[in-house]
Design an enzyme around this catalytic site. Structure first.
Site, PDB file in Angstrom:
ATOM      1  N   ARG A 189      -0.743  -0.785  17.524  1.00 16.52           N
ATOM      2  CA  ARG A 189      -1.474  -0.288  16.725  1.00 16.52           C
ATOM      3  C   ARG A 189      -2.840  -0.797  17.005  1.00 16.52           C
ATOM      4  O   ARG A 189      -3.256  -1.980  17.193  1.00 16.52           O
ATOM      5  CB  ARG A 189      -0.918  -0.932  15.329  1.00 16.52           C
ATOM      6  CG  ARG A 189      -1.851  -0.465  13.923  1.00 16.52           C
ATOM      7  CD  ARG A 189      -0.974  -0.794  12.925  1.00 16.52           C
ATOM      8  NE  ARG A 189      -1.068  -2.192  12.474  1.00 16.52           N
ATOM      9  CZ  ARG A 189      -2.169  -3.026  12.282  1.00 16.52           C
ATOM     10  NH1 ARG A 189      -3.333  -2.200  12.027  1.00 16.52           N
ATOM     11  NH2 ARG A 189      -2.176  -4.295  11.862  1.00 16.52           N
ATOM     12  N   HIS A 243      -1.372 -10.463  17.497  1.00 21.61           N
ATOM     13  CA  HIS A 243      -2.638 -10.380  17.202  1.00 21.61           C
ATOM     14  C   HIS A 243      -3.496 -11.554  18.064  1.00 21.61           C
ATOM     15  O   HIS A 243      -3.236 -12.478  17.786  1.00 21.61           O
ATOM     16  CB  HIS A 243      -2.845 -10.547  15.747  1.00 21.61           C
ATOM     17  CG  HIS A 243      -4.274 -10.324  15.364  1.00 21.61           C
ATOM     18  ND1 HIS A 243      -5.205 -10.688  15.584  1.00 21.61           N
ATOM     19  CD2 HIS A 243      -4.499  -9.235  14.720  1.00 21.61           C
ATOM     20  CE1 HIS A 243      -6.154 -10.144  14.920  1.00 21.61           C
ATOM     21  NE2 HIS A 243      -5.833  -9.068  14.228  1.00 21.61           N
ATOM     22  N   ARG A 268      -5.623  -4.893  20.923  1.00 24.05           N
ATOM     23  CA  ARG A 268      -5.317  -6.237  20.377  1.00 24.05           C
ATOM     24  C   ARG A 268      -4.282  -6.642  21.433  1.00 24.05           C
ATOM     25  O   ARG A 268      -4.274  -7.671  21.940  1.00 24.05           O
ATOM     26  CB  ARG A 268      -4.430  -6.063  19.039  1.00 24.05           C
ATOM     27  CG  ARG A 268      -5.372  -6.097  17.876  1.00 24.05           C
ATOM     28  CD  ARG A 268      -4.568  -5.673  16.726  1.00 24.05           C
ATOM     29  NE  ARG A 268      -5.616  -5.745  15.615  1.00 24.05           N
ATOM     30  CZ  ARG A 268      -5.319  -5.567  14.289  1.00 24.05           C
ATOM     31  NH1 ARG A 268      -3.989  -5.243  13.914  1.00 24.05           N
ATOM     32  NH2 ARG A 268      -6.292  -5.592  13.315  1.00 24.05           N
ATOM     33  N   LEU A 275      -3.644   0.022   7.304  1.00 27.72           N
ATOM     34  CA  LEU A 275      -4.213   0.427   5.665  1.00 27.72           C
ATOM     35  C   LEU A 275      -4.058   1.578   5.707  1.00 27.72           C
ATOM     36  O   LEU A 275      -3.606   2.412   4.733  1.00 27.72           O
ATOM     37  CB  LEU A 275      -5.162  -0.111   5.438  1.00 27.72           C
ATOM     38  CG  LEU A 275      -5.255  -1.961   5.564  1.00 27.72           C
ATOM     39  CD1 LEU A 275      -6.586  -2.303   5.065  1.00 27.72           C
ATOM     40  CD2 LEU A 275      -4.296  -2.647   4.870  1.00 27.72           C
ATOM     41  N   LEU A 335       0.890  -1.180  -0.100  1.00 33.07           N
ATOM     42  CA  LEU A 335       0.010  -0.080   0.072  1.00 33.07           C
ATOM     43  C   LEU A 335       1.061   1.392  -0.108  1.00 33.07           C
ATOM     44  O   LEU A 335       0.622   2.204  -0.751  1.00 33.07           O
ATOM     45  CB  LEU A 335      -0.984   0.067   1.367  1.00 33.07           C
ATOM     46  CG  LEU A 335      -2.093  -1.041   1.187  1.00 33.07           C
ATOM     47  CD1 LEU A 335      -2.965  -1.122   2.425  1.00 33.07           C
ATOM     48  CD2 LEU A 335      -2.860  -0.751  -0.134  1.00 33.07           C
ATOM     49  N   ALA A 336       1.922   1.255   0.885  1.00 38.41           N
ATOM     50  CA  ALA A 336       2.779   2.407   0.975  1.00 38.41           C
ATOM     51  C   ALA A 336       3.491   2.704  -0.396  1.00 38.41           C
ATOM     52  O   ALA A 336       3.325   3.761  -0.799  1.00 38.41           O
ATOM     53  CB  ALA A 336       3.679   2.592   2.190  1.00 38.41           C
ATOM     54  N   GLY A 337       3.931   1.659  -0.674  1.00 36.42           N
ATOM     55  CA  GLY A 337       5.156   1.638  -2.073  1.00 36.42           C
ATOM     56  C   GLY A 337       4.417   1.968  -3.284  1.00 36.42           C
ATOM     57  O   GLY A 337       4.688   2.857  -3.901  1.00 36.42           O
TER      58      GLY A 337
END
Lengths: 257, 639
Positions: free
Chosen positions: B437, B268, B332, B443, B45-47
């Site tokens: 997180r 998680h 989490r 995302l 997503l970032a790249g």
């Protein structure tokens, strides 16, 4: 349990390949198919032999990396399952299996069970997108989308690009893959402005890459691990036909079959 | 030499910082952009979003990924959703609330200004993705649907069935392929970055290996972006894809990039438990399941009855009991630790007592099977495929697993590392999530960094440097290339007795045991002794078959594991030095009376930024203090 594997071994694209037989004892029924190959590869490595190359990454059935033929079926005998999610409980003690790479002119072999599927990226490049630069999007709720359209678009967008449809097709056609993108974007109002151009360019690119035509055999739908439907191909034909009428110059070559 | 850690946080009130920063940034004119070249490593997503957007702006971009296609990056596996402060549900959400939830969820170990900006641009992300054709779930009226996620009391999560990451990634991938077609981005699939090249103190390029031919190549540029994801695979078993690795960020660290909070890892709570020694990875079951699933264990220790035979009054819905306000939707880290505590006390279920139930019986009775199927159908199928059990009729068995790393390369407000010209985006950087997180925020961060932050900060950086002026014959490039070749040769020459996986598994066992869900000083010290021994053995006794000038998956793995064997040590060191508990970092010595994480804001309200000091020398721990001007530091409570 005991499993006998006959695996296609081929050093690289230019060397000839051959089937090699391996016997694995102590296969656990809870293993995934790829975990069984991990065990084989550990054994081969310890013996100083070259491990079997196969593509894999997420091992959750979503990245689309994995895939090869098991007894002539892409991703193996379980419906709706990628090979990374296929577990050994579906096999019997003593089963003999033949593993081969996906075969298609447009998917040249790289090594053993790995093929080059970069043709798929080039097809997407040819038009499998909506032209919208970052920053120029309107407010998300400003264009309502029928729930049915969003749901149908999602069904088509579930394609993971693994290439099993091509491997299953007697014509090595990429129609299911291509049509899934055409349907996904074409069903949404955001995709409407480029709908014709997209269908035209993607279909022509598919032909240029050496994939065959669709002759409605239906093997693709039957083996698709994500349940992508052949009805998308009907949409592709319709959009392509309309596009040919609109863009006569660009459409001189090729077709959907 | 200690780092000068300038966070470059803009002045002004929280709500105006990003505006002020953008106002003050220098620009590169459209005609000059094509003179600049940028390398983007990673296509998640970032790249992908960064490469596409920078390509749209007119820069020359090269993008690299190790997979056969950029569409396969591991962002694709994210299931549940993406947060955005749209307040479409009219339930009290706002940019401030998303900001506050994220800061609090991260246990007050993230920068206020970064997190506020993240919450601010979250709304633009949804607009952008919808315009790209991401098929988000919708209501019958045609508007976007939302669901709730852990650590929040509003419904702000947008989703595309249980495949949100896939759909967002395909959106970014399609934008990227459009730029490939336009000739603005050149894509290098099946290429792995093996080193960073720094010239005169600036990041000027990378060395890559072509995974098909084995060719080692240099790529020169005016700036480098690393968007290479997290390092959860240090633990061997994690929810990451098999190929996920830390090599790019680790090489950059060894070239002078600071590493922020390496010990902050997220375990998680809802993953499918391990079934045997052959296990190659763990599979996540989306947190969204906790919207309707109820987590419980039998009230009796070692109860071996079938779960459906255990009556209601003999079940302990322990999250609802311990955290009544948030119940099954607590963050989490808290849910994971609670599962561990229940299993440690002997209430666990399944093989080895390492599991708890996630039960949908009540939800199916209340909403009907169809609704549950619509919401989670693909997740239920995935569970059944892996375990052979039907979660519609038998409760799922779940157990925590390593999932995400909040730590990563240190970056300033501009997402630039301590090496000028080296930017780090997405999970690969340390920012925004603090010590834990929240669900559906990864995302959001990846796309915020790539679509909406880097295009501004990159321009600001490039406007201050001259383009080009260098090629790969420069001595630094030659040296880096030679180092890569020698390392490859070394790995192939050992021909020892153990496989790469043998070492990786052993490292994973050490990390999980001593640097996992609960950590203590003596365990960490033990790990700090064991890891260097294991590393030494690796370089003496690993067996990497084949050669370097061909497709060689064993060699790829060996290089990655060699780096994990160094990074694991730094994680343990960081965990040892941080003598407090916060978020996912739980030090047994530091807990409240009821077993909750106990922060020490006096001593540890800071980012630990580790600096490589040379081979065989202990790394230097630098500190960036965290100043909370706008929120009150408080003990997290989800009760």
């Amino acid at each position: 349990m005991k499993i006998i594997l006959n695996i296609w071994r081929q050093k690289n694209a230019s060397s000839p390949g051959r089937m090699v037989r391996y016997e694995l004892d102590n296969v656990n029924e809870h293993m995934s198919f790829l975990e069984m190959l991990d065990v084989l590869n550990e054994e081969l490595t310890r013996k100083g032999e070259d491990p079997v190359a196969f593509e894999h990454d997420c091992r959750e059935g979503i990245c689309g990396c994995c895939g090869f033929m098991i007894n002539g079926i892409p991703h193996g005998p379980e419906r709706g399952t990628t090979v990374c999610q296929l577990h050994m409980r579906h096999f019997q003690d003593g089963d003999e299996l033949w593993l081969e790479p996906f075969r298609a002119k447009a998917f040249p072999i790289i090594k053993d069970l790995m093929v080059d599927r970069s043709a798929f990226d080039r097809i997407i490049s040819a038009g499998g997108y909506i032209s919208i630069n970052t920053g120029s999007a309107p407010e998300a709720n400003s264009i309502p989308v029928k729930k049915q359209c969003a749901d149908r678009a999602m069904d088509a967008a579930a394609c993971i690009g693994c290439g099993a449809c091509v491997a299953a097709c007697p014509n090595a056609s990429a129609s299911l893959f291509v049509s899934a993108k055409i349907a996904h974007l074409g069903l949404l109002p955001q995709g409407e402005p480029e709908r014709d151009r997209r269908a035209l360019r993607m279909v022509l690119k598919m032909t240029e890459e050496g994939f065959g035509y669709c002759t409605n055999t239906g093997e693709c739908e039957a083996i698709c691990p994500k349940g992508v439907k052949i009805e998308n191909i009907a949409m592709m034909h319709r959009d392509f036909t309309r596009a040919v009428a609109l863009f006569r110059e660009e459409a001189k070559v090729g077709g959907t079959g | 030499m200690a780092f000068r850690l300038e966070s470059r946080i803009p002045s002004g009130p929280l709500e105006q910082k990003w505006e002020n920063a953008k106002r003050d940034m220098k620009l590169v004119s459209p005609a000059n952009r094509r003179k600049y070249s940028i390398l983007v490593v990673g296509s998640g997503l970032a790249g992908a979003s960064a490469a596409a957007t920078l390509g749209e702006l007119g820069y020359n971009v090269k993008c690299f990924c190790y997979q056969d296609s950029p569409r396969r990056a591991h962002s694709i596996a994210a299931q549940g959703g993406i947060n955005a402060a749209k307040n479409y549900q009219n339930d009290g959400d706002s940019v401030y609330r998303l900001f506050y939830d994220t800061i609090k969820g991260g246990d007050f170990r993230a920068r206020e200004a970064n997190v506020y900006r993240l919450a601010e641009v979250s709304v633009n992300i949804i607009d952008q993705c919808v315009a790209q054709g991401v098929p988000f779930a919708r209501e019958y009226g045609g508007t976007l649907a939302n669901r709730s996620f852990g650590g929040a009391q509003v419904s702000r999560t947008f989703y595309a069935r249980g495949q949100t990451g896939q759909q967002l990634l395909l959106g970014a991938y399609q934008a990227l392929q459009r730029q490939v077609d336009a000739g603005r981005v050149k894509m290098f699939a099946r290429h792995e970055m093996l080193d960073l090249v720094v010239v005169d103190g600036r990041a000027r390029g990378i060395v890559t290996r072509n995974l098909v031919t084995g060719a080692i190549d240099c790529h020169v540029a005016d700036a480098v972006i690393l968007a290479t994801g997290g390092y959860g695979n240090v633990f061997y078993l994690s929810t990451n894809a098999k190929g996920c690795n830390a090599t790019a960020i680790w090489r950059a660290y060894k070239r002078g990039a600071g590493f922020g909070n390496p010990c902050f890892t997220q375990i998680h709570p809802t993953c499918i438990p391990q079934s045997g020694d052959y296990q190659s990875k763990l599979t996540l079951m989306s947190e969204s399941l906790r919207n309707d699933g109820r987590i419980w264990v039998p009230k009796k220790k070692g109860d071996t009855r079938h779960p459906n035979d255990i009556p209601e009054e003999e079940r302990d819905y322990y999250l609802e009991r311990m955290y009544p306000a948030y119940g099954n939707l607590c963050p989490r880290d808290i849910a994971s630790r609670a599962a561990k505590v229940m299993c440690d006390q002997g209430y666990g279920v399944g093989p080895g007592g390492r599991g708890v139930y996630l039960d949908f019986r009540e939800a199916i009775q209340r909403l009907g099977r169809n609704t549950i199927e619509e919401r989670y159908g693909n997740l239920f199928e995935m569970y059944e495929r892996i375990t052979g059990e039907d979660p519609y009729t038998v409760p799922m068995r779940i157990y925590p697993a390593v999932h995400y790393t909040m730590g990563g390369l240190w970056v300033d407000y501009h997402l630039m590392s301590t090496i000028p010209g080296l930017f780090v985006l997405g999970e690969a950087n340390f920012s925004d999530h603090g010590a834990n997180r929240l669900g559906a925020s990864a995302l959001m961060q990846g796309l915020a960094d790539g679509y909406f932050i880097i295009p501004y900060t990159m321009g600001h950086f490039l406007a201050q440097v001259k383009p080009g002026g260098l090629d790969e014959s420069h001595p630094e490039f030659r040296a880096a290339r030679q180092a890569v070749e020698e390392r490859t040769k070394k790995l192939l020459s050992i021909r020892g007795k153990k496989t790469v996986d043998d070492f990786h598994r052993e490292l994973g066992r050490i990390m999980w045991e001593y640097c996992g869900m609960a950590r203590n000083a003596s365990g960490l010290k033990h790990a700090l002794q064991r890891i260097p021994e294991l590393r030494e053995e690796f370089w003496q006794n690993v067996n990497v078959p084949g050669s370097g000038d061909e497709m060689n998956q064993s060699l790829e793995k060996a290089g990655r594991v060699a780096d994990f064997l160094e990074l694991g040590e730094l994680m343990c060191l960081d965990a040892l030095e941080r003598e407090e508990s916060c978020g996912g970092h739980f030090r047994e010595e530091h807990q409240t009376e009821d077993g909750e994480a106990k922060r020490d804001d006096e001593r540890f309200c800071h980012v630990a930024v580790w600096e490589f000091a040379g081979e065989g020398k202990p790394p230097v721990r630098n500190v960036e203090p965290l100043n909370f001007e706008f929120v009150h530091l408080a003990q997290r409570s989800y009760k």
